[in-house]
Design a protein around this motif. Structure first.
Motif, PDB file in Angstrom:
ATOM      1  N   MET A   1       0.819  -1.163   0.046  1.00 52.25           N
ATOM      2  CA  MET A   1       0.068  -0.081   0.119  1.00 52.25           C
ATOM      3  C   MET A   1       0.955   1.254   0.175  1.00 52.25           C
ATOM      4  SD  MET A   1      -2.686   0.635   2.854  1.00 52.25           S
ATOM      5  CE  MET A   1      -4.091   1.781   2.414  1.00 52.25           C
TER       6      MET A   1
ATOM      7  N   GLU B   1     -10.665   2.588  -4.363  1.00 51.18           N
ATOM      8  CA  GLU B   1     -11.209   1.361  -4.678  1.00 51.18           C
ATOM      9  C   GLU B   1     -12.718   1.547  -4.400  1.00 51.18           C
ATOM     10  OE1 GLU B   1     -11.933  -2.356  -5.586  1.00 51.18           O
ATOM     11  OE2 GLU B   1      -9.703  -1.655  -5.583  1.00 51.18           O
TER      12      GLU B   1
ATOM     13  N   HIS C   1     -10.581   8.086  -2.291  1.00 46.07           N
ATOM     14  CA  HIS C   1     -10.024   6.874  -2.192  1.00 46.07           C
ATOM     15  C   HIS C   1     -10.239   6.014  -3.465  1.00 46.07           C
ATOM     16  CE1 HIS C   1      -8.554   7.176   1.971  1.00 46.07           C
ATOM     17  NE2 HIS C   1      -9.769   7.843   2.231  1.00 46.07           N
TER      18      HIS C   1
ATOM     19  N   THR D   1     -11.317  -1.281   5.098  1.00 45.61           N
ATOM     20  CA  THR D   1      -9.960  -0.984   5.258  1.00 45.61           C
ATOM     21  C   THR D   1      -9.923   0.360   6.089  1.00 45.61           C
ATOM     22  OG1 THR D   1      -9.277  -1.784   2.934  1.00 45.61           O
ATOM     23  CG2 THR D   1      -7.625  -0.628   4.168  1.00 45.61           C
TER      24      THR D   1
ATOM     25  N   TRP E   1      -6.930  -5.903  -3.394  1.00 47.06           N
ATOM     26  CA  TRP E   1      -7.159  -4.755  -4.388  1.00 47.06           C
ATOM     27  C   TRP E   1      -6.432  -5.023  -5.569  1.00 47.06           C
ATOM     28  CZ3 TRP E   1      -6.973   0.576  -1.456  1.00 47.06           C
ATOM     29  CH2 TRP E   1      -7.910   0.409  -0.368  1.00 47.06           C
ATOM     30  N   LYS E   2      -6.985  -4.660  -6.618  1.00 46.14           N
ATOM     31  CA  LYS E   2      -6.461  -4.750  -7.810  1.00 46.14           C
ATOM     32  C   LYS E   2      -5.665  -3.570  -8.259  1.00 46.14           C
ATOM     33  CE  LYS E   2      -9.443  -8.398  -9.162  1.00 46.14           C
ATOM     34  NZ  LYS E   2     -10.525  -8.854  -9.452  1.00 46.14           N
TER      35      LYS E   2
ATOM     36  N   ILE F   1      -6.546  -5.289   1.828  1.00 48.15           N
ATOM     37  CA  ILE F   1      -5.849  -4.291   0.859  1.00 48.15           C
ATOM     38  C   ILE F   1      -5.007  -5.166  -0.065  1.00 48.15           C
ATOM     39  CG2 ILE F   1      -3.762  -2.594   0.552  1.00 48.15           C
ATOM     40  CD1 ILE F   1      -4.653  -1.407   3.449  1.00 48.15           C
ATOM     41  N   SER F   2      -4.500  -6.211   0.279  1.00 46.16           N
ATOM     42  CA  SER F   2      -3.787  -7.219  -0.549  1.00 46.16           C
ATOM     43  C   SER F   2      -4.619  -7.575  -1.539  1.00 46.16           C
ATOM     44  CB  SER F   2      -3.093  -8.518   0.250  1.00 46.16           C
ATOM     45  OG  SER F   2      -4.184  -9.240   0.590  1.00 46.16           O
TER      46      SER F   2
ATOM     47  N   ARG G   1     -14.967  -1.962   0.083  1.00 48.38           N
ATOM     48  CA  ARG G   1     -13.601  -2.236   0.552  1.00 48.38           C
ATOM     49  C   ARG G   1     -12.761  -1.025   1.096  1.00 48.38           C
ATOM     50  NH1 ARG G   1     -12.724  -5.129  -4.632  1.00 48.38           N
ATOM     51  NH2 ARG G   1     -13.067  -7.275  -4.263  1.00 48.38           N
ATOM     52  N   ILE G   2     -12.932   0.052   0.590  1.00 47.61           N
ATOM     53  CA  ILE G   2     -12.528   1.369   1.154  1.00 47.61           C
ATOM     54  C   ILE G   2     -12.996   1.349   2.743  1.00 47.61           C
ATOM     55  CG2 ILE G   2     -12.638   3.663   1.262  1.00 47.61           C
ATOM     56  CD1 ILE G   2     -10.623   2.731  -0.753  1.00 47.61           C
TER      57      ILE G   2
END
Length: 107
Positions: free
Chosen positions: A1, A55, A53, A63, A106-107, A103-104, A59-60
């Motif tokens: 990140m 994404e 942000h 996270t 996320w694309k 986070i891992s 997901r935001i």
């Protein structure tokens, strides 16, 4: 990140906490109603920062929740002067680990 995204999460959390802290001071600590102005400005900043942000919102928020918890604990220590406990530190580590896992993906 990237470091930039971590800073954005942290600033977003500070804006949200400040937006809630000022009304708390007004209602619980007998501060003046003028505290509602910086509260409103902080919450507007918080909402705007969320739009930056990169994404999908779910997901935001997931996270962000982990970063928020750690920021709130830092606020507790720095602003409120409360000593953090071992369970505070362990909890912060757990939520950061969880945020890292999200986070891992996320694309």
């Amino acid at each position: 990140m990237p470091f930039k995204m971590i800073v954005l999460f942290f600033i977003t959390a500070l804006a949200e906490i400040a937006g809630c802290y000022f009304p708390y001071l007004w209602m619980k600590k007998q501060g003046g109603p003028w505290l509602l102005l910086p509260a409103a400005l902080s919450l507007m900043l918080f909402v705007w920062l969320l739009t930056l942000h990169p994404e999908a919102s779910g997901r935001i928020y997931a996270t962000y929740g982990g970063i928020y918890i750690v920021t709130a604990l830092i606020w507790l220590r720095v602003v409120d002067g409360v000593q953090l406990t071992t369970t505070d530190w362990v909890g912060a580590l757990v939520v950061l680990l969880g945020a890292g896992i999200i986070i891992s993906g996320w694309k």
